[in-house]
Design a protein around this motif. Structure first.
Motif, PDB file in Angstrom:
ATOM      1  N   ILE B  27       2.563  42.687   2.424  1.00 23.52           N
ATOM      2  CA  ILE B  27       1.200  42.380   2.907  1.00 23.52           C
ATOM      3  C   ILE B  27       0.198  43.388   2.338  1.00 23.52           C
ATOM      4  O   ILE B  27      -0.853  43.033   1.791  1.00 23.52           O
ATOM      5  CB  ILE B  27       1.151  42.416   4.447  1.00 23.52           C
ATOM      6  CG1 ILE B  27       1.983  41.278   5.019  1.00 23.52           C
ATOM      7  CG2 ILE B  27      -0.289  42.314   4.932  1.00 23.52           C
ATOM      8  CD1 ILE B  27       2.069  41.302   6.520  1.00 23.52           C
ATOM      9  N   ALA B  28       0.555  44.684   2.457  1.00 25.09           N
ATOM     10  CA  ALA B  28      -0.370  45.737   1.996  1.00 25.09           C
ATOM     11  C   ALA B  28      -0.674  45.567   0.506  1.00 25.09           C
ATOM     12  O   ALA B  28      -1.829  45.604   0.077  1.00 25.09           O
ATOM     13  CB  ALA B  28       0.246  47.111   2.257  1.00 25.09           C
ATOM     14  N   ASN B  29       0.385  45.347  -0.295  1.00 26.93           N
ATOM     15  CA  ASN B  29       0.189  45.154  -1.728  1.00 26.93           C
ATOM     16  C   ASN B  29      -0.715  43.965  -2.009  1.00 26.93           C
ATOM     17  O   ASN B  29      -1.636  44.037  -2.830  1.00 26.93           O
ATOM     18  CB  ASN B  29       1.530  44.925  -2.420  1.00 26.93           C
ATOM     19  CG  ASN B  29       2.211  46.239  -2.732  1.00 26.93           C
ATOM     20  OD1 ASN B  29       1.542  47.258  -2.817  1.00 26.93           O
ATOM     21  ND2 ASN B  29       3.518  46.222  -2.874  1.00 26.93           N
ATOM     22  N   ALA B  30      -0.439  42.854  -1.291  1.00 32.36           N
ATOM     23  CA  ALA B  30      -1.239  41.658  -1.529  1.00 32.36           C
ATOM     24  C   ALA B  30      -2.704  41.920  -1.247  1.00 32.36           C
ATOM     25  O   ALA B  30      -3.589  41.556  -2.035  1.00 32.36           O
ATOM     26  CB  ALA B  30      -0.712  40.519  -0.660  1.00 32.36           C
ATOM     27  N   VAL B  31      -2.958  42.637  -0.115  1.00 31.72           N
ATOM     28  CA  VAL B  31      -4.366  42.911   0.253  1.00 31.72           C
ATOM     29  C   VAL B  31      -5.027  43.803  -0.802  1.00 31.72           C
ATOM     30  O   VAL B  31      -6.131  43.524  -1.273  1.00 31.72           O
ATOM     31  CB  VAL B  31      -4.419  43.552   1.653  1.00 31.72           C
ATOM     32  CG1 VAL B  31      -5.818  44.069   1.941  1.00 31.72           C
ATOM     33  CG2 VAL B  31      -4.008  42.545   2.703  1.00 31.72           C
ATOM     34  N   LEU B  32      -4.307  44.892  -1.193  1.00 33.78           N
ATOM     35  CA  LEU B  32      -4.906  45.822  -2.166  1.00 33.78           C
ATOM     36  C   LEU B  32      -5.168  45.124  -3.492  1.00 33.78           C
ATOM     37  O   LEU B  32      -6.237  45.275  -4.095  1.00 33.78           O
ATOM     38  CB  LEU B  32      -3.971  47.018  -2.399  1.00 33.78           C
ATOM     39  CG  LEU B  32      -3.920  48.018  -1.248  1.00 33.78           C
ATOM     40  CD1 LEU B  32      -2.811  49.041  -1.485  1.00 33.78           C
ATOM     41  CD2 LEU B  32      -5.252  48.734  -1.099  1.00 33.78           C
ATOM     42  N   LEU B  41      -0.890  39.189  -9.596  1.00 37.00           N
ATOM     43  CA  LEU B  41      -0.025  40.167  -8.944  1.00 37.00           C
ATOM     44  C   LEU B  41      -0.122  40.049  -7.440  1.00 37.00           C
ATOM     45  O   LEU B  41       0.827  40.322  -6.698  1.00 37.00           O
ATOM     46  CB  LEU B  41      -0.402  41.573  -9.408  1.00 37.00           C
ATOM     47  CG  LEU B  41       0.018  41.881 -10.850  1.00 37.00           C
ATOM     48  CD1 LEU B  41      -0.492  43.251 -11.277  1.00 37.00           C
ATOM     49  CD2 LEU B  41       1.535  41.850 -10.959  1.00 37.00           C
ATOM     50  N   CYS B  42      -1.323  39.664  -6.992  1.00 34.65           N
ATOM     51  CA  CYS B  42      -1.533  39.460  -5.567  1.00 34.65           C
ATOM     52  C   CYS B  42      -0.550  38.375  -5.065  1.00 34.65           C
ATOM     53  O   CYS B  42       0.074  38.514  -3.997  1.00 34.65           O
ATOM     54  CB  CYS B  42      -2.970  39.048  -5.323  1.00 34.65           C
ATOM     55  SG  CYS B  42      -3.311  38.713  -3.608  1.00 34.65           S
ATOM     56  N   ALA B  43      -0.376  37.315  -5.860  1.00 35.15           N
ATOM     57  CA  ALA B  43       0.543  36.236  -5.494  1.00 35.15           C
ATOM     58  C   ALA B  43       1.979  36.772  -5.435  1.00 35.15           C
ATOM     59  O   ALA B  43       2.744  36.445  -4.514  1.00 35.15           O
ATOM     60  CB  ALA B  43       0.441  35.120  -6.518  1.00 35.15           C
ATOM     61  N   ALA B  46       2.391  38.524  -2.320  1.00 33.96           N
ATOM     62  CA  ALA B  46       2.501  37.546  -1.240  1.00 33.96           C
ATOM     63  C   ALA B  46       3.920  36.950  -1.204  1.00 33.96           C
ATOM     64  O   ALA B  46       4.492  36.745  -0.117  1.00 33.96           O
ATOM     65  CB  ALA B  46       1.470  36.445  -1.437  1.00 33.96           C
ATOM     66  N   LEU B  47       4.477  36.715  -2.397  1.00 32.30           N
ATOM     67  CA  LEU B  47       5.840  36.186  -2.467  1.00 32.30           C
ATOM     68  C   LEU B  47       6.841  37.159  -1.848  1.00 32.30           C
ATOM     69  O   LEU B  47       7.749  36.762  -1.117  1.00 32.30           O
ATOM     70  CB  LEU B  47       6.226  35.904  -3.919  1.00 32.30           C
ATOM     71  CG  LEU B  47       5.814  34.517  -4.447  1.00 32.30           C
ATOM     72  CD1 LEU B  47       6.162  34.379  -5.908  1.00 32.30           C
ATOM     73  CD2 LEU B  47       6.496  33.432  -3.608  1.00 32.30           C
ATOM     74  N   CYS B  48       6.628  38.473  -2.136  1.00 30.78           N
ATOM     75  CA  CYS B  48       7.479  39.511  -1.543  1.00 30.78           C
ATOM     76  C   CYS B  48       7.447  39.391  -0.025  1.00 30.78           C
ATOM     77  O   CYS B  48       8.466  39.422   0.666  1.00 30.78           O
ATOM     78  CB  CYS B  48       6.992  40.896  -1.933  1.00 30.78           C
ATOM     79  SG  CYS B  48       7.407  41.316  -3.595  1.00 30.78           S
ATOM     80  N   PHE B  49       6.201  39.251   0.444  1.00 34.47           N
ATOM     81  CA  PHE B  49       6.020  39.155   1.888  1.00 34.47           C
ATOM     82  C   PHE B  49       6.756  37.927   2.425  1.00 34.47           C
ATOM     83  O   PHE B  49       7.516  38.002   3.401  1.00 34.47           O
ATOM     84  CB  PHE B  49       4.527  39.096   2.198  1.00 34.47           C
ATOM     85  CG  PHE B  49       4.204  38.488   3.527  1.00 34.47           C
ATOM     86  CD1 PHE B  49       4.546  39.165   4.708  1.00 34.47           C
ATOM     87  CD2 PHE B  49       3.611  37.242   3.628  1.00 34.47           C
ATOM     88  CE1 PHE B  49       4.260  38.601   5.925  1.00 34.47           C
ATOM     89  CE2 PHE B  49       3.342  36.681   4.860  1.00 34.47           C
ATOM     90  CZ  PHE B  49       3.665  37.368   6.013  1.00 34.47           C
ATOM     91  N   LEU B  50       6.564  36.792   1.722  1.00 39.18           N
ATOM     92  CA  LEU B  50       7.171  35.545   2.197  1.00 39.18           C
ATOM     93  C   LEU B  50       8.701  35.645   2.196  1.00 39.18           C
ATOM     94  O   LEU B  50       9.367  35.252   3.170  1.00 39.18           O
ATOM     95  CB  LEU B  50       6.732  34.388   1.308  1.00 39.18           C
ATOM     96  CG  LEU B  50       5.331  33.840   1.617  1.00 39.18           C
ATOM     97  CD1 LEU B  50       4.974  32.740   0.658  1.00 39.18           C
ATOM     98  CD2 LEU B  50       5.269  33.341   3.061  1.00 39.18           C
TER      99      LEU B  50
END
Lengths: 206, 434
Positions: B27-32, B41-43, B46-50
């Motif tokens: 989540i943190a990475n996606a937001v940053l 990279l944001c996606a 998000a995939l990591c999070f998912l």
């Protein structure tokens, strides 16, 4: 017949001295003594004058060199000896240019005035090689170049580098450079001091 | 049953905690990355999070299945995956997460963000402020805030008010010894007007200017002194010359005394006579000098010239002015009058009448010679004299009856305003025949 001598000298003392010299020698006759160089030509016009002992700075600021020039034009036969105590180098040059016969420094010259008068009347032109040596600070007037003396002459009027440069046809920084050089030579601290001392010693007179 | 669920419970909990961390990191990475506008990279973040979230979901589902049994085929398939595969997937996700985070911090170091802009602008020695048309301040730095506080006495909120204050006189010397100069520019930002107000730190310039002003004042004073000195210098030099001449005379006297002493002691009669003659000459000269010293040298010069020409000068008053300019003109007029008297009129006497007041010197030269023709052409010396007099603001008049009379008026004090009113009236131009 003795030579008729006109003395142009605004100071009483040197004038007396010249009169004594002229009167002491039977070959010369004292025609007159005056203070203002401008009048000298009138004496030539109204009577015979063979020799003029001419000071440079005379009464009312009238220049002996200007008067000598006019006289030499109208009376080329009249011999003129410039007598001065000022070591201003440009006067020597100008005197040569206008055809003055001889040049004598009042205090500095070893040869007595009577000897100079005698040789001048014999047709010689007697000029000192250079103005008498005058110490100014750590230097003497002989240490200054032609250009430096020119600038020194302008400096006396209290003008700025720009004004001086404009008059001499050089840049203000060149003027500044020369002034700096002169300050270094003499060891003086300000241009005002330099100008004041140079003027009072008579090294540069405008 | 093989797979994740067969693991002992503490190990399951540890893996769940790990997955939770990866989930939060995702989540943190996606937001940053979203804020850095790096969408791809944001996606990935998000995939990591998912991925991590799904794992957590499976864990929870597994627990439920153990309790109640499950029928979700996807969950069942995942639960049946071998533990090694799940661990590898989790490890991969963690690695991606760490790589993404490193990319985020590396990007931060090499890219400008609004925070870094603010930080660097705060470090500027100049004050910077941007405000909208209504005065609302949208950006300013520390220096501008401080300046506003000392100038307006309040924190910077209204850029318009500050500009109104500094508009007229943009240069301020601050109490802390610095000096600032304000400048304003109107910009357009996204179609709307934006005002830029910048306070340049001109402390050094200001100090140098002040220094220059002081230096200029000093050199002006020096130049003035120099000019004054130049004016008095000829007198000073003259004094020195006189002193030198006195020394010379003194030495001369000394020499004469010595010579006299010798002549008296051992000289011949002729030698003594000679010495006596020199003394007589000397005494005579000194006497004459004392007589002459009373008069100005200009007057004595003219007398000397007159005696050579053979003209007698009768003085009615003498010039008292010591101004060289006045005396020079007087001398020129006298020369002209003397020349005319001797040459044209064959006169014997020239009368010079001089009167003087604070404004001018007037002189009238009259000779007793033959009167000239009533109309004399003014040429040569007379014309030159008139030009010189008029250039100096003076005037000149010539009369031819009863005798030749030249009258001049020489203004004093170097003023050049011409005054036509003259003692004997008339305009100066026509050679008047009265």
């Amino acid at each position: 017949m003795p030579y008729q001598v006109l003395i142009v000298e605004d100071q009483e003392m040197p004038r007396q001295l010249f009169e004594i010299f002229v009167k002491s020698d039977p070959r010369y006759a004292h025609a007159a003594s005056i203070s203002n160089a401008e009048l000298a030509i009138d004496f030539c016009r109204h009577g015979r004058i063979d020799l003029i002992l001419m000071d440079v700075m005379t009464e009312l600021g009238s220049s002996g060199l200007d008067a000598a020039e006019a006289i030499k034009k109208e009376f080329p036969e009249t011999r003129i000896i410039i007598v001065t105590s000022m070591p201003e180098a440009s006067w020597l040059k100008r005197a040569r240019e206008i055809g003055v016969d001889s040049f004598w420094y009042k205090e500095a010259q070893k040869e007595p005035i009577l000897a100079v008068m005698e040789r001048t009347m014999a047709g010689e032109r007697i000029y000192p090689d250079e103005p008498p040596l005058v110490r100014i600070g750590c230097a003497s007037n002989h240490d200054f170049s032609q250009r430096e003396l020119e600038i020194l002459r302008e400096l006396i009027a209290g003008d700025s580098n720009t004004e001086i440069g404009k008059r001499l046809g050089i840049s203000a920084s060149t003027v500044k450079y020369h002034v700096q050089n002169m300050l270094e030579k003499t060891g003086m601290h300000t241009r005002t001091e330099l100008a004041a001392v140079a003027r009072s010693l008579g090294i540069a007179i405008k | 049953m093989r797979g994740f669920v067969t693991l002992p419970v503490p190990a399951q909990n540890l893996v769940c905690f790990w997955a939770l961390l990866v989930c939060l990191g995702g989540i943190a990475n996606a937001v940053l990355l979203w804020r850095q506008k790096r969408r791809l990279l944001c996606a990935a973040g998000a995939l990591c999070f998912l991925g991590a979230y799904f794992f957590l979901h499976v864990c929870r589902a597994g627990t439920e299945w153990r309790l109640n049994g499950a029928d979700d085929p996807l969950t069942m398939a995942l639960l049946r995956l071998p533990g090694g595969v799940i661990l590898a997937a989790l490890l991969l996700t963690t690695a991606v997460c760490i790589l993404l985070y490193r990319s985020v911090s590396a990007w931060r170091k090499t890219h400008i963000t609004s925070a870094s802009i603010k930080e660097s602008v705060d470090g500027l020695p100049a004050g910077v402020c941007y405000y909208l048309e209504d005065g609302r301040c949208i950006f300013s730095n520390h220096r501008m805030n401080d300046l506003c506080l000392s100038l307006l006495g309040q924190t910077l909120q209204n850029g318009k008010a500050l500009y109104a204050l500094v508009k007229e006189s943009p240069i301020y010397a601050m109490p802390d010894g610095t000096a600032v100069s304000f400048r304003h520019r109107l910009l357009t930002y996204e179609g709307a007007p934006l005002h830029e107000l910048i306070a340049d730190d001109i402390t050094e310039l200001y100090e140098k200017t002040e220094q220059l002003r002081a230096d200029n004042e000093r050199s002006r004073r020096l130049a003035e002194n120099m000019r004054a000195y130049g004016e008095t210098i000829s007198d000073t030099v003259r004094q020195q010359e006189i002193l030198q001449a006195k020394i010379n005379i003194h030495d001369e006297m000394n020499r004469m005394i010595l010579a006299t002493g010798r002549a008296i002691q051992s000289g011949s009669e002729a030698e003594r006579r000679e010495t006596l003659k020199i003394w007589q000459n000397q005494a005579l000269l000194l006497c004459k000098e004392a007589d002459r010293r009373e008069k100005s040298s200009t007057v004595s010069d003219l007398n000397t010239l007159a005696s050579v020409i053979g003209l007698r000068l009768v003085w009615k008053g003498m010039p008292k002015s010591r101004e060289p300019a006045v005396l020079t003109l007087f001398l020129a007029a006298a020369r002209e009058a003397m020349t005319n008297a001797a040459k044209h009129a064959k006169a014997e006497t020239l009368t010079i009448a001089v009167s003087e007041d604070a404004a001018a010197l007037r002189a009238q030269f009259t000779n007793d010679g033959a009167p000239p023709a009533p109309e004399i052409a003014e040429s040569g010396g007379l014309a030159v004299l008139r030009r010189r007099l008029e250039a100096a603001g003076g005037s000149m008049q010539i009369e031819t009856a009863p005798g030749f009379c030249l009258a001049v008026r020489i203004p004093k004090g170097g003023t050049s305003h011409a005054v036509s009113g003259f003692d004997r009236g008339g305009s100066g131009d026509a050679p008047a025949a009265l």
